[in-house]
Scaffold this motif. Structure first.
Motif, PDB file in Angstrom:
ATOM      1  N   PHE A 203     -42.955  20.458  -8.855  1.00 23.64           N
ATOM      2  CA  PHE A 203     -42.159  20.831  -7.706  1.00 23.64           C
ATOM      3  C   PHE A 203     -41.090  20.117  -7.285  1.00 23.64           C
ATOM      4  CE2 PHE A 203     -45.885  23.777  -7.975  1.00 23.64           C
ATOM      5  CZ  PHE A 203     -45.160  25.008  -7.891  1.00 23.64           C
ATOM      6  N   PHE A 204     -40.882  18.995  -7.380  1.00 25.05           N
ATOM      7  CA  PHE A 204     -40.509  18.025  -6.641  1.00 25.05           C
ATOM      8  C   PHE A 204     -39.042  17.921  -7.276  1.00 25.05           C
ATOM      9  CE2 PHE A 204     -44.319  15.522  -5.525  1.00 25.05           C
ATOM     10  CZ  PHE A 204     -44.570  16.524  -4.635  1.00 25.05           C
ATOM     11  N   ASN A 205     -38.702  18.285  -8.558  1.00 21.21           N
ATOM     12  CA  ASN A 205     -37.297  17.927  -8.839  1.00 21.21           C
ATOM     13  C   ASN A 205     -36.744  19.419  -9.553  1.00 21.21           C
ATOM     14  OD1 ASN A 205     -36.750  15.174  -8.550  1.00 21.21           O
ATOM     15  ND2 ASN A 205     -38.408  15.151  -9.942  1.00 21.21           N
ATOM     16  N   LEU A 206     -37.322  20.628  -9.033  1.00 24.37           N
ATOM     17  CA  LEU A 206     -36.703  21.872  -9.699  1.00 24.37           C
ATOM     18  C   LEU A 206     -35.467  22.148  -9.162  1.00 24.37           C
ATOM     19  CD1 LEU A 206     -39.968  23.957  -9.092  1.00 24.37           C
ATOM     20  CD2 LEU A 206     -39.337  22.982 -11.433  1.00 24.37           C
ATOM     21  N   ASP A 207     -34.464  22.662 -10.042  1.00 18.49           N
ATOM     22  CA  ASP A 207     -33.132  22.855  -9.770  1.00 18.49           C
ATOM     23  C   ASP A 207     -32.726  24.051  -8.612  1.00 18.49           C
ATOM     24  OD1 ASP A 207     -33.449  24.976 -11.405  1.00 18.49           O
ATOM     25  OD2 ASP A 207     -32.108  24.562 -12.619  1.00 18.49           O
ATOM     26  N   PHE A 208     -33.669  24.916  -8.493  1.00 19.03           N
ATOM     27  CA  PHE A 208     -33.820  25.968  -7.752  1.00 19.03           C
ATOM     28  C   PHE A 208     -34.379  25.636  -6.065  1.00 19.03           C
ATOM     29  CE2 PHE A 208     -37.513  27.085 -10.060  1.00 19.03           C
ATOM     30  CZ  PHE A 208     -38.431  27.514  -9.107  1.00 19.03           C
ATOM     31  N   VAL A 209     -34.982  24.608  -5.904  1.00 21.17           N
ATOM     32  CA  VAL A 209     -35.698  24.342  -4.856  1.00 21.17           C
ATOM     33  C   VAL A 209     -34.536  23.714  -4.051  1.00 21.17           C
ATOM     34  CG1 VAL A 209     -37.129  22.599  -3.519  1.00 21.17           C
ATOM     35  CG2 VAL A 209     -37.970  23.953  -5.934  1.00 21.17           C
ATOM     36  N   ASP A 210     -34.347  24.209  -2.546  1.00 23.44           N
ATOM     37  CA  ASP A 210     -33.271  23.903  -1.969  1.00 23.44           C
ATOM     38  C   ASP A 210     -33.767  22.572  -1.072  1.00 23.44           C
ATOM     39  OD1 ASP A 210     -31.288  26.126  -2.048  1.00 23.44           O
ATOM     40  OD2 ASP A 210     -33.391  27.159  -1.510  1.00 23.44           O
ATOM     41  N   ARG A 211     -35.006  22.393  -0.720  1.00 27.27           N
ATOM     42  CA  ARG A 211     -35.616  21.239   0.179  1.00 27.27           C
ATOM     43  C   ARG A 211     -36.842  20.887  -0.100  1.00 27.27           C
ATOM     44  NH1 ARG A 211     -35.026  22.228   6.030  1.00 27.27           N
ATOM     45  NH2 ARG A 211     -35.195  24.497   5.752  1.00 27.27           N
ATOM     46  N   VAL A 212     -37.031  19.467  -0.049  1.00 23.31           N
ATOM     47  CA  VAL A 212     -38.406  18.982  -0.162  1.00 23.31           C
ATOM     48  C   VAL A 212     -38.731  18.270   0.945  1.00 23.31           C
ATOM     49  CG1 VAL A 212     -40.215  17.590  -1.269  1.00 23.31           C
ATOM     50  CG2 VAL A 212     -38.332  18.687  -2.714  1.00 23.31           C
ATOM     51  N   ILE A 213     -39.661  18.702   1.760  1.00 25.15           N
ATOM     52  CA  ILE A 213     -39.868  18.233   3.239  1.00 25.15           C
ATOM     53  C   ILE A 213     -41.438  17.389   3.094  1.00 25.15           C
ATOM     54  CG2 ILE A 213     -40.756  18.835   5.376  1.00 25.15           C
ATOM     55  CD1 ILE A 213     -38.908  21.223   5.142  1.00 25.15           C
ATOM     56  N   GLU A 214     -41.295  16.210   3.496  1.00 22.72           N
ATOM     57  CA  GLU A 214     -42.667  15.545   3.407  1.00 22.72           C
ATOM     58  C   GLU A 214     -43.380  15.653   4.744  1.00 22.72           C
ATOM     59  OE1 GLU A 214     -44.335  11.075   2.010  1.00 22.72           O
ATOM     60  OE2 GLU A 214     -42.275  11.570   1.709  1.00 22.72           O
ATOM     61  N   MET A 215     -44.621  15.600   4.741  1.00 16.10           N
ATOM     62  CA  MET A 215     -45.370  15.389   6.020  1.00 16.10           C
ATOM     63  C   MET A 215     -46.254  14.462   5.952  1.00 16.10           C
ATOM     64  SD  MET A 215     -46.340  19.494   7.111  1.00 16.10           S
ATOM     65  CE  MET A 215     -46.859  18.922   8.694  1.00 16.10           C
ATOM     66  N   GLU A 216     -46.816  14.048   7.128  1.00 16.72           N
ATOM     67  CA  GLU A 216     -47.583  12.910   7.373  1.00 16.72           C
ATOM     68  C   GLU A 216     -48.038  12.655   8.621  1.00 16.72           C
ATOM     69  OE1 GLU A 216     -47.856   7.999   6.879  1.00 16.72           O
ATOM     70  OE2 GLU A 216     -46.051   9.154   6.225  1.00 16.72           O
ATOM     71  N   GLY A 217     -49.563  12.776   8.635  1.00 14.75           N
ATOM     72  CA  GLY A 217     -50.101  12.823   9.920  1.00 14.75           C
ATOM     73  C   GLY A 217     -49.844  13.996  10.820  1.00 14.75           C
ATOM     74  N   GLY A 218     -49.704  15.128  10.489  1.00 15.04           N
ATOM     75  CA  GLY A 218     -49.292  16.308  11.373  1.00 15.04           C
ATOM     76  C   GLY A 218     -47.989  16.377  11.675  1.00 15.04           C
TER      77      GLY A 218
END
Length: 222
Positions: A203-218
């Motif tokens: 999912f991380f490099n799909l051309d139709f994904v607008d944003r990748v958001i990372e979460m850590e520790g809530g």
């Protein structure tokens, strides 16, 4: 479309307070595809459950479709989900003693659709996810991948405007995972809003994904 304002979620477990989310603020626009990544326990699943009104925040507000869903009663929250949200659960959340057909029928019953339209909707999703031959099979006898396909089909049967997916490809083989991604692209083309919580690198490099958001520790990593 989706907005979280300073949202925190805390649980009490064995007399100990667990902070699942802490002061999360986030906006997702109509028609966006957003992938949320992070390790197990980072808060991804909790975030999705709040967006779906499956849980309420300890503090802060969750707004979806201009509705303050964090303030809705359980009955109104269920009605809101039925109209607007398709949720793909990581652990399927199917009725194991019922057939595939009955599981797909369940979210249609409150709509009181004509019988013909109900059958047509079920037929379309059975075919779309290659499970038509399993229509009369009890869910309990299906493989994990088959159950996941039923769960995905059920989440889309009401053509929701918002699709929330928690590790949707976890039990799919490579071919079916790519097919699911193709389905998401089609939904993006239809201006649906999609949020996927996953650690699947597909999912991380799909051309139709607008944003990748990372979460850590809530928290959302900036």
């Amino acid at each position: 479309m989706i907005e979280l304002k300073d949202v925190s979620k805390k649980f009490v477990q064995q007399n100990r307070e667990i902070v699942a989310l802490e002061s999360v603020s986030l906006k997702i626009q109509t028609g966006e595809v957003v992938v949320i990544k992070g390790r197990s326990g980072s808060g991804k699943s909790t975030l999705l459950s709040l967006m779906a009104a499956l849980a309420k925040p300890t503090s802060g507000e969750v707004i979806v479709q201009n509705e303050r869903i964090s303030r809705l009663s359980d009955d109104f929250a269920a009605a809101f989900r039925l109209r607007h949200i398709g949720f793909i659960f990581q652990r399927y959340n199917l009725f194991e003693q019922m057939s595939v057909f009955e599981n797909l029928l369940a979210p249609l019953v409150p709509l009181n659709l004509p019988a013909k339209e109900t059958k047509e909707r079920i037929k379309r999703v059975l075919e779309r996810f290659f499970i038509e031959e399993k229509a009369e099979a009890k869910v309990r006898v299906l493989s994990g991948g088959e159950q996941q396909r039923v769960a995905i089909a059920r989440s889309l049967i009401n053509d929701p405007s918002v699709i929330l997916a928690d590790e949707p490809t976890a039990n799919l083989d490579a071919a079916l995972a790519k097919e699911f991604i193709s389905v998401l692209k089609g939904l993006k083309d239809k201006k649906r809003t999609i949020v996927v919580a996953t650690h699947d690198p597909l999912f991380f490099n799909l051309d139709f994904v607008d944003r990748v958001i990372e979460m850590e520790g809530g928290r959302v990593c900036l």
